[in-house]
Every structure is written in C-alpha cells, then in structure tokens.
Design a protein around this motif. Sequence first.
Motif, PDB file in Angstrom:
ATOM      1  N   THR A  61      31.533  39.791  49.376  1.00  0.00           N
ATOM      2  CA  THR A  61      31.636  41.125  49.940  1.00  0.00           C
ATOM      3  C   THR A  61      33.139  41.478  49.583  1.00  0.00           C
ATOM      4  O   THR A  61      33.917  40.719  49.160  1.00  0.00           O
ATOM      5  N   THR A  62      33.132  42.826  49.085  1.00  0.00           N
ATOM      6  CA  THR A  62      34.419  43.513  48.626  1.00  0.00           C
ATOM      7  C   THR A  62      35.455  43.725  49.688  1.00  0.00           C
ATOM      8  O   THR A  62      34.947  44.189  50.903  1.00  0.00           O
ATOM      9  N   GLU A  74      42.047  43.829  41.237  1.00  0.00           N
ATOM     10  CA  GLU A  74      40.947  44.264  40.086  1.00  0.00           C
ATOM     11  C   GLU A  74      40.279  43.145  39.927  1.00  0.00           C
ATOM     12  O   GLU A  74      38.826  43.025  39.614  1.00  0.00           O
ATOM     13  N   GLN A 125      37.867  41.732  42.416  1.00  0.00           N
ATOM     14  CA  GLN A 125      36.409  42.759  42.572  1.00  0.00           C
ATOM     15  C   GLN A 125      35.677  42.495  41.495  1.00  0.00           C
ATOM     16  O   GLN A 125      34.334  42.497  41.615  1.00  0.00           O
ATOM     17  N   ALA A 126      36.020  42.414  40.107  1.00  0.00           N
ATOM     18  CA  ALA A 126      35.404  42.042  39.098  1.00  0.00           C
ATOM     19  C   ALA A 126      34.667  40.875  38.934  1.00  0.00           C
ATOM     20  O   ALA A 126      33.287  40.578  38.841  1.00  0.00           O
ATOM     21  N   ARG A 163      33.814  39.163  41.821  1.00  0.00           N
ATOM     22  CA  ARG A 163      32.699  39.244  42.921  1.00  0.00           C
ATOM     23  C   ARG A 163      31.604  39.922  42.371  1.00  0.00           C
ATOM     24  O   ARG A 163      30.299  39.573  42.599  1.00  0.00           O
ATOM     25  N   LYS A 164      31.804  41.049  41.388  1.00  0.00           N
ATOM     26  CA  LYS A 164      30.735  41.737  40.906  1.00  0.00           C
ATOM     27  C   LYS A 164      29.791  40.840  39.794  1.00  0.00           C
ATOM     28  O   LYS A 164      28.610  40.787  40.072  1.00  0.00           O
ATOM     29  N   VAL A 165      30.450  39.938  39.182  1.00  0.00           N
ATOM     30  CA  VAL A 165      29.773  39.107  38.330  1.00  0.00           C
ATOM     31  C   VAL A 165      29.046  37.813  39.197  1.00  0.00           C
ATOM     32  O   VAL A 165      27.947  37.719  38.747  1.00  0.00           O
ATOM     33  N   ASP A 201      27.896  38.456  42.142  1.00  0.00           N
ATOM     34  CA  ASP A 201      26.714  39.002  42.769  1.00  0.00           C
ATOM     35  C   ASP A 201      25.640  39.163  41.482  1.00  0.00           C
ATOM     36  O   ASP A 201      24.451  38.996  41.967  1.00  0.00           O
ATOM     37  N   THR A 202      25.841  39.656  40.412  1.00  0.00           N
ATOM     38  CA  THR A 202      24.728  39.772  39.357  1.00  0.00           C
ATOM     39  C   THR A 202      24.193  38.303  38.922  1.00  0.00           C
ATOM     40  O   THR A 202      22.938  38.328  38.839  1.00  0.00           O
ATOM     41  N   GLN A 249      28.875  40.696  31.344  1.00  0.00           N
ATOM     42  CA  GLN A 249      29.428  40.259  32.526  1.00  0.00           C
ATOM     43  C   GLN A 249      30.192  38.829  32.388  1.00  0.00           C
ATOM     44  O   GLN A 249      31.435  38.680  33.009  1.00  0.00           O
TER      45      GLN A 249
END
Length: 126
Positions: A33-34, A40, A43-44, A46-48, A50-51, A77
């Motif tokens: 979760t963000t 930064e 957050q990046a 976490r995005k990876v 999730d992907t 990513q």
Amino acid sequence: PPPPLPQPVAPPPPPPAPQGTPIAVVPEEPIATTNDNDDENTQALRKVYDTLSSVAGNGHLGMRDMTADEAIEVRDQLLEMKHILLEELDVSSSSTLMGPAEPTLNESGSKYQEMLAKAKAKKALK
C-alpha cells in the motif's frame, strides 16, 4: 504349491467435481500500500512489486501467460527497480554513517602496493 499372492487393490477414484462449477484461480490483492510519507524510491518499488504480483502464475519462471506488451512493461519496471536498488546501494556505501569507505584502486592503488611500500619503508629504516 505356494499360496497365490494377493492382488494389489487400486485406491478408489477421487469424487467427481460438481458440474457447472468451474475452478478459477483468483489473483490475490496486492499487499503493498502506498503511504504519503514514502519517498519516491519506495513508491516506485511498491509499484514494481504490485506489477510482479499481478503477473505471478504457474507458467514459465512462475509467471502467468501474458501479452508482449505486458512482458515489455514488466521488463522495463524490473530495470527501473535495478537502477533504484543500485543507486541506493551506492548512496548507502558512501554515507558517513557507515564510517570511512575503503579506498578504491583509483584513489590509492592496490592493497598489495600499499603493503609493499610499507615494507620498503620499514626495510629502509633498518
């Protein structure tokens, strides 16, 4: 004559699956979760994460079948993640919290050369 050997008994077959109830694998919700306080890089990453969670499966390399565009996005990513991690390692290794860093070959030569110079200086004093 010897008595006949008993015949092996096969286990009973499993019960049939109920008709009309397809078995589907439902992907788990992403755990990450963000947080507004995250930097930064976090957050990046976490995005990876999730992907990668979204493409997980039972296929090759533990991934599900995906389109070429999805594979390219995952690759990009992962490269971004690699750069972030290497950058963080570089920053943390040069931080003053870690104490003085080991001299690199470009700054002071090799350890062998340093030891050789000390030995020559010690021998010259004798």
